[in-house]
Structures are given as C-alpha cells and as structure tokens.
Design a protein around this motif. Structure first.
Motif, PDB file in Angstrom:
ATOM      1  N   PRO B 204     -25.730  17.441  35.910  1.00 17.25           N
ATOM      2  CA  PRO B 204     -24.777  16.572  35.215  1.00 17.25           C
ATOM      3  C   PRO B 204     -24.788  15.139  35.755  1.00 17.25           C
ATOM      4  O   PRO B 204     -24.678  14.201  34.992  1.00 17.25           O
ATOM      5  CB  PRO B 204     -23.418  17.232  35.467  1.00 17.25           C
ATOM      6  N   ARG B 205     -24.911  15.008  37.070  1.00 15.67           N
ATOM      7  CA  ARG B 205     -24.901  13.647  37.647  1.00 15.67           C
ATOM      8  C   ARG B 205     -25.778  13.608  38.887  1.00 15.67           C
ATOM      9  O   ARG B 205     -25.837  14.571  39.661  1.00 15.67           O
ATOM     10  CB  ARG B 205     -23.490  13.205  38.023  1.00 15.67           C
ATOM     11  N   PRO B 392     -16.835  16.843  29.641  1.00 10.94           N
ATOM     12  CA  PRO B 392     -15.669  15.951  29.780  1.00 10.94           C
ATOM     13  C   PRO B 392     -14.543  16.718  30.474  1.00 10.94           C
ATOM     14  O   PRO B 392     -14.516  17.949  30.431  1.00 10.94           O
ATOM     15  CB  PRO B 392     -15.317  15.620  28.338  1.00 10.94           C
ATOM     16  N   PRO B 393     -13.635  16.026  31.102  1.00  9.44           N
ATOM     17  CA  PRO B 393     -12.509  16.714  31.746  1.00  9.44           C
ATOM     18  C   PRO B 393     -11.751  17.535  30.709  1.00  9.44           C
ATOM     19  O   PRO B 393     -11.617  17.117  29.556  1.00  9.44           O
ATOM     20  CB  PRO B 393     -11.635  15.577  32.270  1.00  9.44           C
ATOM     21  N   ARG B 394     -11.296  18.724  31.126  1.00 11.02           N
ATOM     22  CA  ARG B 394     -10.575  19.600  30.203  1.00 11.02           C
ATOM     23  C   ARG B 394      -9.103  19.207  30.125  1.00 11.02           C
ATOM     24  O   ARG B 394      -8.508  18.806  31.130  1.00 11.02           O
ATOM     25  CB  ARG B 394     -10.661  21.054  30.698  1.00 11.02           C
ATOM     26  N   THR B 395      -8.557  19.332  28.938  1.00  8.98           N
ATOM     27  CA  THR B 395      -7.119  19.124  28.774  1.00  8.98           C
ATOM     28  C   THR B 395      -6.501  20.450  28.344  1.00  8.98           C
ATOM     29  O   THR B 395      -7.031  21.127  27.460  1.00  8.98           O
ATOM     30  CB  THR B 395      -6.821  18.062  27.718  1.00  8.98           C
ATOM     31  N   ASP B 448       0.518  18.083  28.365  1.00  8.03           N
ATOM     32  CA  ASP B 448      -0.928  18.135  28.229  1.00  8.03           C
ATOM     33  C   ASP B 448      -1.487  17.737  29.583  1.00  8.03           C
ATOM     34  O   ASP B 448      -1.226  16.639  30.082  1.00  8.03           O
ATOM     35  CB  ASP B 448      -1.398  17.194  27.122  1.00  8.03           C
ATOM     36  N   VAL B 449      -2.192  18.665  30.194  1.00  5.69           N
ATOM     37  CA  VAL B 449      -2.619  18.481  31.582  1.00  5.69           C
ATOM     38  C   VAL B 449      -4.125  18.261  31.610  1.00  5.69           C
ATOM     39  O   VAL B 449      -4.883  19.058  31.050  1.00  5.69           O
ATOM     40  CB  VAL B 449      -2.265  19.722  32.436  1.00  5.69           C
ATOM     41  N   ILE B 450      -4.521  17.159  32.211  1.00 10.53           N
ATOM     42  CA  ILE B 450      -5.957  16.918  32.388  1.00 10.53           C
ATOM     43  C   ILE B 450      -6.356  17.528  33.741  1.00 10.53           C
ATOM     44  O   ILE B 450      -5.805  17.178  34.791  1.00 10.53           O
ATOM     45  CB  ILE B 450      -6.295  15.428  32.363  1.00 10.53           C
ATOM     46  N   ILE B 451      -7.260  18.486  33.674  1.00 11.94           N
ATOM     47  CA  ILE B 451      -7.665  19.208  34.895  1.00 11.94           C
ATOM     48  C   ILE B 451      -8.562  18.292  35.728  1.00 11.94           C
ATOM     49  O   ILE B 451      -9.513  17.718  35.200  1.00 11.94           O
ATOM     50  CB  ILE B 451      -8.472  20.477  34.536  1.00 11.94           C
ATOM     51  N   PRO B 452      -8.275  18.150  37.018  1.00  8.54           N
ATOM     52  CA  PRO B 452      -9.143  17.298  37.837  1.00  8.54           C
ATOM     53  C   PRO B 452     -10.556  17.888  37.910  1.00  8.54           C
ATOM     54  O   PRO B 452     -10.726  19.104  37.897  1.00  8.54           O
ATOM     55  CB  PRO B 452      -8.473  17.293  39.216  1.00  8.54           C
TER      56      PRO B 452
END
Lengths: 332, 797
Positions: B204-205, B392-395, B448-452
């Motif tokens: 991924p990176r 992408p970060p999960r919400t 709505d939580v954006i998972i780190p």
C-alpha cells in the motif's frame, strides 16, 4: 399351716438360688409355682382350715408367692446377664482383622469436576448441550469468525481427520462449535453450557495434553449485556469455588467475541488465577448460527476443566490424568 | 514509586495488556561505578594483562589488573568495585594476579549484559561524573520495564508509542508523538532514489529517505541500554537506530547501502518461482510466486518483503550513504512467506498483524533525526512515498443506544466521543433518522467514527463498542444475572451417563480415561476390523488412528497397571468411538465398557457360585448388575462369537431385541499380543439404546395379598442349550401367574452323561386375586416340564 407355708417358701427360695441356668430356672419356676407345686397345693388347702385362721394363712401364702416370684425374677436377670456375658466372650471378633482394602470404584477426577460444573450451571437454569468431537472445519472455525487463512487458525494446532474433502474434518480444538450447533438447533433464548473433550496437536507435558476438556457457556436473549456476563461469571465463581472467591473481567481478544475479556478468579488470599476467556458473542457468529444480531445479543465463556480438577486435588502434572494407573485413580 | 508502578500496571491490565513482569533494570549494576583511567603500565610477569590505575571517585589511584588494551589514559570506564556481584553472577573480590593486586574489574559491554562485545572495555561518554554509580550516570537507574503480552488484535500496541497512547487516554494525560527536527541538505532525494510499485496489492505504501556522511559506530549507551532492556542486541549505530525506531513507533524499517543499490532504485513486485535471494542471515532462500520481493534497478530481488532484507545490499562498517526504507505490506503475504520459510522476525510479526500505513513519514523522519545526531549524517531533502492500493480509512456508524445496551451503560453521545477521541477514533455526531446531517452534539444519537489507520482490527460497530468499554472500564458495566425462563436440567443422555457411572462404580470399576488415538496395528491386534479413521497430521504414528472400540484403550490401561504390579484391576470407560461413514461427519457414538483383569483360565462347573472366579461369568454378572441398577427389563444375552473376544466365551447383548453390545472375556490370543497375564473380563455396550429406558420410571404393579407357591424343576440339558433359553421357555409357559424364574443350581456329573448338565430352576407362582390350589400348581408344573422337553429335549431329573 403358717409354718408349712414358710417352709415351702424357704424350699422354693433355695431351689431358685440353686438354679444354674435359665433352663434350670424355668424348671424351678414350674416346680415351685406351677399347678402341682407345694405352694399351689397349700392354697387349695385354705378352704379346709378354720375360718379364723384362713385370713392370716391367705396373707402369708400371697406373701410367700410374691417373695418366690421376686426371687425368680432376680435370679432370671442374674443368669441372663451371665449367659450373655459368656456368649459375648465366646463370640468375640477382632474387627481390625478386616483388611481395609475394598474394591470400590473411583470416578475420574475430570468427571468429578465436570459433573460438579454441570450441577452448578443446571442450578443457575442452564441446559447442558453437546456436540461431536469430530467436527467440520466450518463449525470449528469459519462459523466462529476464523476464516481460512486467519492467523488465529495457526494458534489452535489443529488435528485433521482423513474424512471427506482434505481439511474439511477435524478434531474440535475447542467446545465453541457447540455454540453454533445450539443456535442452529433451537431458537433463542438460549442458556446452555457445553462441557466436552477437545484436541490440540500438542506434545504431552506437565501442562499440555493432545486431549483435554473444556466447558463452554452460551447465553442468547433479549438485551444481554456485558453486565450479564460479569454477573454470571461472579455467581458461578461463588458457587463453584465457594465464599470468599470473586472474579474480574479484563479486556482480551478472541475472534468469536466482541467485546472480549479474560476472566480471573481472586482467591481469598488475594491471589489471582487466570481461568478463561469470555465476551459478547460476535455478530458474525450469531449470524452463522442463524440468529439476528439486531434482535438478540448474547455472551459466551469457556475454560478448562482439567486444570480445575488438578487444582482441587493438588495434582501437579496433567499427564497423571491419563495414565489410568489405579494407584492414581484410587486416591480420589 | 512502587505504588505508582502497581497502579500503572493495573491500568495496563485494565486496558487489556497483560503485565507479565515488571523489571527494575538498575539494581543489576550495584557496585559498578564510573572510573577514570589514570595510568596504564605492563604487568611485570604477564604479557596479556596490564596494570591500570583508576580513580574511582576518591581521587586516589586504585590498581586493577585488566586483560583488555583498548583504553587510554583519561578514558572513562565502568569499574566493578570489590564486593560487586556482576549481572552474570560473578563476584568481584580483591585478588592477586601473578603477584599484582587487582582491586576490582573493568567491564566490557558484554559483562554488563549490554552487547555481545566481550573484546574490549566499555568506553563511556566523556563528561560523566567519576565515581557515580554507572546506572545513574547512564540514566538507566530506576528504569522500569513492563513486559506486556499484547493480543493479536493490537498491533499498534507493539510499540512504546502505542502503549503510551492507550495509557495516556485512560489517565487523561496528554499524548504526543515525537516531532523530529533536523536540517536537510539541498540535494533532493528524488535525484538519488526512486521507488516503483509494480504490485499495488502487496504494498500500500513505500517510503524512502537518503542519508550521507554516515559514520557507523557503537550506539550511545542510553540507546544500547534501552535496546537491551527491550530484549534486543545492540549491533551498530545504524542497526540500533532502525530497531529503536521500530520499538518506539511500531514501524519496521530497513537500511540499504546506497552504493550497492544501482541508481538508488527500488521496485516492489511479487516473486517468481525459482528466483533466489541470500538473506541477511546468509541463507539462500528460494522465492515463490506467493512471496513479495523488493528488487533493484536490474529487477534482481534484494529483499523479502516484510520478512528479511538481502545480504547483497547490507550496510557495513564502511557504509557512508544509506537508503532508508519504511514500507507497509499485505498482511497475508507476509504471514505466508514467514510461515513457509519458518522465518519469524520482529518485522514480520508486526506486518502480519498490521502496521499503520500512515506511520511511514514519522518513522523515516525519526530515524533521520537520530542518525544525524548519532552518526553525524546529512540528509537529502524530502521523502519519496510511493503508493499502491491503499484502503481508505473506514467509517463506522456507532449507535449510542447500542453502546449502552451492550455495555449496560448510560453514556451520552458526547461522552462516547470523549472516550474515543484520545485514542484517535475521530467522531462526528449524527442522527440516526438522518434528519440532520450535522446535529448539535446534544441531539446526536449516533457517531460516525473514523477508525484510525493503526487499528486494522477495528472494522464494525461492536469493535468500536469494545474500545468504548475498554476505555470506560469493563467494571463500570456492573453486574447482573440474567434469569432464564427455562428450568436448568440434564438431558436424558446425561442422566443415563450418571446412572451408568454410579452402577459401575458400585460394582468396583474405576473410571479410566484412555486417549482415543490408536497405533496403526492396535485394532488388528485386538482382533477388530482395522477400519479406523486416520489422522492427517498425527503427532506420532502411535497416535494416528481414531478408535472404533473402547477395547484397545482399556487393554493398554490393563497393561500399564500390570507393568507396575498393581494387581488385578477393574476399569471402565464411558467415551466416544468413531467410524467411517458416508456422511458429512464420521459416525461418532458413545459406548460404555468395563474390564476386569486377573482371572484364571479355568472352566468352572457352573455359572452360579463359581462365577466370580471366571472372567466371562464375572463379566455377565456385572452386565446383569448394571442392568438391574438401570432397570433394563428385557436384557438378554446369547452365546455368539464377537471380534476380539474369546470365541467360546462370548455373548451378544440384546435389549428388547436390539443388539446393544457384547460380554465375555478377551480372546487369549489378543491378551498374548499385549503380554497380559491371566484372563480379562469384558463388557461393552452402546449408550444410546439405554437412554430412554433409564429415563422411564418403572410402573407400579399391584403386590398380591395371596400366598405364592414355589416349584423347583431340574432338567438334564445338553450343553449347547443355553440356560437362558430354558428360562425363556419357562417364562413363556408360566404365563401371567409366574412371578419369577431363578436358575439356582447348575450341576455336572458323569451320571448325567457327556455334554449334559442339570439346570435347576425355582419358579414362583402367585395370583393377584386368590390363593392358588394344588391343582393349579400341578397343572402349571406339568405344562412347564412338557414345554422344556419339547423345546430343548431336556428331561426332568
């Protein structure tokens, strides 16, 4: 007449005294007080003596009879005591000659612990469920949120059985597949425990065996929360271990529960014992069992039975449980 | 202090990090101080030892003999004073070496358990105060090491920063990551290196930086001490910085000698079958198409992605330019490669569990900052960060009422947000009905939580609920006990098991628990069909077959007891057997078996009074006893050969006509194979057919008020007519008035003739409503005699 009565009574008394056995005494009784005994005959003569003497003679006669009867009773007691005493001497046994070794059967300590656990949970309103020891890969892993390739699969050291498609059949590595079977078999609410035999590809040592025993608990009901889990563990702890024991939950990780926790038991001396894993049933696991996670929630817990048995009886090596040596079995 | 430590440990435990151990690192250096070398001179009697005068803090020269020669006048060195116990256990005393006194010992890093380097004395940083305890001088005193057990779902906690973030959130203290500062050279990294990701799913990176003018030496002692405390061996400053950054931030990283990487170009692709690579441990590895590799400009593999670097580009003492890599790899690929090669490293462990793809920049910069400071490096400006397929970060929508119902709490939406924000779960209040997209927090009923990105385990609502519970404290959920409406009870099978156990225990059998695994020849040796299921991956061949009978296991238990001279044994087992079946699962069923050893081979004249001394008869008696205890009316046996049993001393057991097991004694040929002395009684029954009857209460039958009449009948019966057959005939003929048939004597004698014996039965007759007349009884007697004569050819004796 009075003299005759006195003489007869004296003779009767002497006869009673001289009787040596109870049988003799019976003869004496019949001789001295029976139908043809002298005193009996004297009584018959009463009618023929003058009226003025009759009263006095009658009294004397009754007195004499009572005296002889009372002596007979005393003598009977004395002789009975003596005969009993001599019989007791003759019958004396040394009860310590009986060897203490009696071939009684002994239940295995794992069974003892197993049944005790069943009883505690039955008392709390649970049914005892069971499932196969040879399980499908799906019930043992996939349904419990451990899909193929999941790193957690490695941790189980699974023994596979050559049956059906390669890798499809295994010896269950935990009792958790019974959760899935219980959900498939009946609608919630579900309150079960499932004790059972489980298998891991472990080399035997003091704390590992390829075969051991676990008990699993599963509750599915409306509005079940983490508090129900903590309370249930606490009640179980008090009932199984006894007063003075308490429990705590601390966060942990298992694929089949979320949130997950480890539960520890605190002994009365303050020390802690890590007992098992538990948590709220993962929604994916509920779905695998055909239960809608939006309507129902539940908790599950599990721990080893063998270790409880070892601790209870002070055994320090797990392998002892499986030697089948009677010198071990007979101790419990 | 200790109190604070206990509290800190409690916090960690409460957050799900098991504190395995709390170690104080200081005390192992008690007695070791910083000393200055005042003078060095040869030992008059020995070449390999020199005499050193040191100042241990009092200004007085103290003579020490020393076998190392790497120090010079003015150096500061660790001195173990007389009376010190070294970390390795050695006690330092005042002693004479070839006539010269030595008042202590100068220490190498190895002797301080700092590094493996045992060749020279450790030279300390100049400027330390002479005479100070070493631990204090190095800032290592009072270091407390928490040895944590981190669960598989918390890769973020495999670093000091990750643990600190969690602990800080719980304690309500601020948490900040390092913010590295260093000067950058003018030259851009783009002119020196390049990265090309050909396999975007694998990587991924991938980030790099370039360092020049690197001087590789020993690490400063503070860093070496910390690495040792964390269980790593200091090697050289660059390797140590690499490890240090990984431990601090959780990002594994790798260094290449830039000179050895053509054009500074790195590529990322899947391996090709047959490619090879010599890894850092100098082992040649064969690569497969499932491995990820890092390649150079000529497409040659120079590293195994996420597992281990290659030897060809390894940095050495002479390296001055370093190409620094920090990348993130596909978890499954790393797991597969690491498992396939049996190569587990600190890096692969982290990559398998999941490394934060957005932690790369910080890790690169932190490395550079340390390298500038420690190795005097200069750094090209900028970073190259190439990206593959990055999720992408999960919400995740987290419903407040769901949180509260699952955790039994009454948190408000904003209280939930306050628990999540400090651990990097970014929250946005929302309303479930969607009427307002951005409500005021007070109206929100969900987040709505954006998972780190450092929490790969967290994917759905309950995962976030676990975080809320964990940080709020599981104990805050309280305790209550759910009350099932059902009545707790054992199933009929479980009740039957207990009844069977009780009966067998009462008959003197102890419970054995043999493993259900057999050796490949066990079934055949026991005279049984060798059709047991086999295990795909048995631990040992002796445990590679699943049992189809309880016989082999119990026989082995008999052998075990015989070998320990435990005398005759009576053992039972209640357990499952497994047979091949054309179904999803094998046919698994539960059996109960009992065996008793130590019988003679003799043939008793009858099964009555002498039964106890003959294995087969004893087994039958135990069967009947079990049957009586369980209330099995309708249990019959018929003489019949059974696999594994003595061919002429075996019987099939039937219950209400259905075959449920076998009874008799073990075939002497089987006993010979297991070297078992004496004969062994054997009884084995299926559990399932017994369950129903065990759970069915007996029906009361009116007890007659009228007298009963007994008649005794003795029949001269051929040996091949089973005694039970005669009894059955008598029972049928006796009709409803017959209360019981009892075989009370078996008698053999030459007068009766060969192969004949007398069987004497006592029949009790009774009517419920009248006294039987002599005529009644005489009639019954005659019909019984006639029936036995016609059915079995047996005559009344």
């Amino acid at each position: 007449m009075i003299d005759q009565i006195t003489r007869q009574a004296d003779e009767a008394a002497a006869a009673v005294e001289s009787a040596a056995t109870l049988a003799d005494l019976q003869q004496v009784e019949s001789d001295q007080l029976g139908r043809s005994a002298p005193l009996t005959l004297s009584k018959r003569q009463l009618g023929s003596i003058p009226v003025e003497n009759r009263k006095e003679a009658g009294r004397a006669l009754n007195e004499a009879r009572r005296r002889v009867e009372s002596m007979l009773e005393d003598r009977r007691r004395t002789l009975a005591d003596a005969e009993r005493a001599s019989r007791l001497v003759a019958e004396r046994l040394d009860l310590t000659e009986v060897p203490p070794a009696v071939e009684a059967g002994h239940a295995h300590i794992v069974t003892q612990a197993w049944e005790e656990l069943e009883d505690v949970f039955v008392g709390m309103g649970y049914e005892v469920a069971e499932g196969p020891e040879v399980e499908t890969d799906w019930h043992n892993f996939d349904a419990l949120n451990i899909p193929a390739g999941h790193p957690a699969r490695d941790e189980f050291d699974t023994i596979y059985v050559n049956h059906g498609k390669a890798g499809s059949t295994l010896l269950r590595t935990h009792t958790s597949p019974v959760q899935i079977r219980a959900m498939q078999q009946s609608e919630p609410p579900i309150y079960i425990v499932a004790p059972g035999r489980v298998f891991r590809r472990d080399t035997a040592d003091a704390t590992h065996m390829p075969v051991f025993h676990q008990i699993e608990g599963l509750v599915i009901d409306k509005g079940i929360s983490l508090a129900d889990l903590a309370g249930t563990i606490e009640v179980f702890t008090e009932r199984y271990f006894g007063p003075g024991f308490s429990s705590r939950l601390r966060p942990n990780h298992f694929p089949f529960t979320e949130p997950s926790a480890e539960f520890d038991i605190q002994r009365p001396d303050g020390s802690w014992l890590e007992l098992g894993g538990c948590g709220m049933v993962h929604p994916d696991v509920l779905r695998a069992g055909g239960v809608n996670p939006e309507q129902w929630s539940g908790f599950a817990f599990g721990f080893g039975i063998d270790r409880l048995a070892l601790m209870k009886f002070g055994v320090d090596d797990l392998r002892e449980l499986f030697t089948n040596d009677v010198r071990f079995l007979r101790q419990f | 202090m200790d109190n604070d430590l206990d509290q800190l440990a409690e916090v960690m435990i409460d957050l799900g990090m098991v504190v395995e151990d709390v170690v104080h690192t200081g005390p192992a250096w008690d007695g070791i101080v910083v000393a200055e070398i005042l003078d060095l001179r040869p030992h008059p009697e020995a070449d390999r030892i020199q005499l050193v005068d040191v100042d241990a803090g009092d200004g007085q020269p103290l003579q020490v003999c020393c076998g190392a020669f790497n120090m010079k006048r003015g150096d500061l060195v660790p001195l173990a004073t007389v009376g010190t116990t070294m970390p390795g256990g050695l006690e330092i005393g005042r002693r004479k070496l070839r006539g010269e006194w030595s008042n202590g010992m100068l220490c190498s890093p190895a002797e301080l358990e700092l590094t493996g380097d045992a060749d020279g004395i450790m030279i300390l940083d100049p400027g330390l105060a002479v005479g100070r305890p070493l631990a204090e001088a190095l800032g290592a005193d009072g270091d407390v090491l928490f040895d944590l057990d981190i669960e598989a779902n918390r890769p973020d906690a495999l670093s000091v920063a990750g643990v600190a973030r969690d602990v800080a959130a719980r304690l309500g203290v601020p948490f900040t990551l390092p913010s590295p500062k260093f000067p950058e050279a003018e030259q851009s990294v783009d002119a020196l290196a390049a990265v090309d990701i050909e396999a975007p799913d694998l990587c991924p990176r991938f980030g790099v930086r370039v360092l020049h003018n690197v001087t590789i030496g020993e690490s400063p002692s503070w860093m070496a001490a910390r690495l040792v405390a964390a269980g790593m061996r200091p090697i050289n400053s660059i390797v140590d910085i690499s490890n240090y950054v990984m431990l601090e931030l959780g990002q594994p990283n790798h260094t290449y000698d830039l000179e050895l990487v053509p054009d500074g170009r790195l590529g990322v692709r899947m391996g090709r079958d047959g490619e090879t690579l010599v890894t850092l441990d100098d082992v040649e590895r064969t690569i497969t198409a499932t491995d990820g590799v890092i390649v150079d400009a000529e497409d040659r593999p120079i590293g195994l992605a996420g597992v281990m670097g290659g030897a060809s580009t390894e940095i050495s003492e002479s390296t001055t330019s370093v190409l620094l890599e920090a990348a993130v790899w596909d978890r499954m690929t790393v797991a597969r490669t690491s498992r396939r090669l049996g190569l587990r490293s600190e890096a692969s462990t982290r990559f398998e569990r999941g490394v934060d793809p957005h932690g790369i920049e910080l890790a690169l910069d932190r490395f550079v900052e340390l390298a500038v400071d420690i190795c005097g490096a200069t750094v090209a400006s900028g970073r190259i960060v190439a990206e593959g397929n990055l999720e992408p970060p999960r919400t995740v929508r987290v419903r407040t009422d769901r949180v509260n119902s699952l955790l039994n709490l009454e948190l408000t939406t904003s209280e939930i947000a306050d628990l999540l924000d400090p651990i990097g779960f970014t929250t946005r209040p929302v309303r479930m009905n969607g009427s307002e997209t951005d409500p005021t927090p007070a109206l929100a009923d969900a987040l709505d939580v954006i998972i780190p990105t450092w929490r790969p385990d967290s994917a759905i609502e309950v995962d976030v609920i676990e975080e809320i519970g964990r940080h709020h404290g599981y104990d805050k959920s309280g305790r209550r006990v759910p009350t099932p409406t059902q009545v707790g009870r054992l199933s009929p099978t479980q009740i039957a098991r207990r009844r069977i156990r009780r009966a067998l225990l009462g008959d003197g059998f102890s419970e054995a628990m043999p493993l259900p695994f057999l050796a490949p020849d066990d079934l055949a040796n026991c005279g049984l069909e060798p059709n047991g299921l086999t295990l795909s991956n048995p631990l040992v061949a002796e445990e590679s077959v699943l049992r189809t009978s309880l016989l082999p296991g119990l026989l082995k238990a008999v052998v075990r007891n015989q070998s320990h001279r435990n005398g005759p044994v009576r053992l039972y087992e209640l357990g499952r057997v497994y047979e091949p079946a054309d179904a999803e699962l094998p046919h698994e069923h539960e059996m109960v078996a009992a065996c008793a050893s130590g019988f003679g081979p003799g043939r008793p004249s009858n099964g009555g009074s002498e039964a106890a001394s003959t294995a087969a008869y004893a087994a039958v008696r135990s069967l009947y006893r079990l049957g009586a205890e369980l209330g099995l009316r309708g249990l019959t046996i018929s003489n019949q050969e059974r696999p594994g049993l003595h061919p002429t001393r075996a019987a099939t057991v039937r219950f209400r006509g259905q075959v449920i097991g076998e009874v008799g004694e073990i075939d002497p040929r089987v006993l010979d194979r297991y070297d078992i002395d004496g004969r062994v009684a054997w009884l084995q029954l299926e559990l399932a057919p017994l369950v129903e009857v065990v759970n069915t209460p007996a029906r009361y039958k009116q007890i007659s008020l009228y007298p009963s009449s007994d008649i005794d009948l003795a029949f001269v019966t051929p040996d091949d007519v089973p005694a039970t057959a005669v009894a059955t005939t008598l029972s049928k003929t006796g009709g409803p008035l017959l209360q019981s048939v009892e075989l009370f004597d078996v008698f053999r004698s030459p007068q009766l003739g060969r192969n004949q014996r007398s069987l004497a039965y006592r029949l009790r007759f009774q009517a419920p409503d009248r006294t039987l007349t002599d005529e009644d009884v005489a009639e019954l007697r005659q019909s019984c005699i006639d029936a036995v004569a016609s059915a079995h050819g047996a005559e009344l004796r």
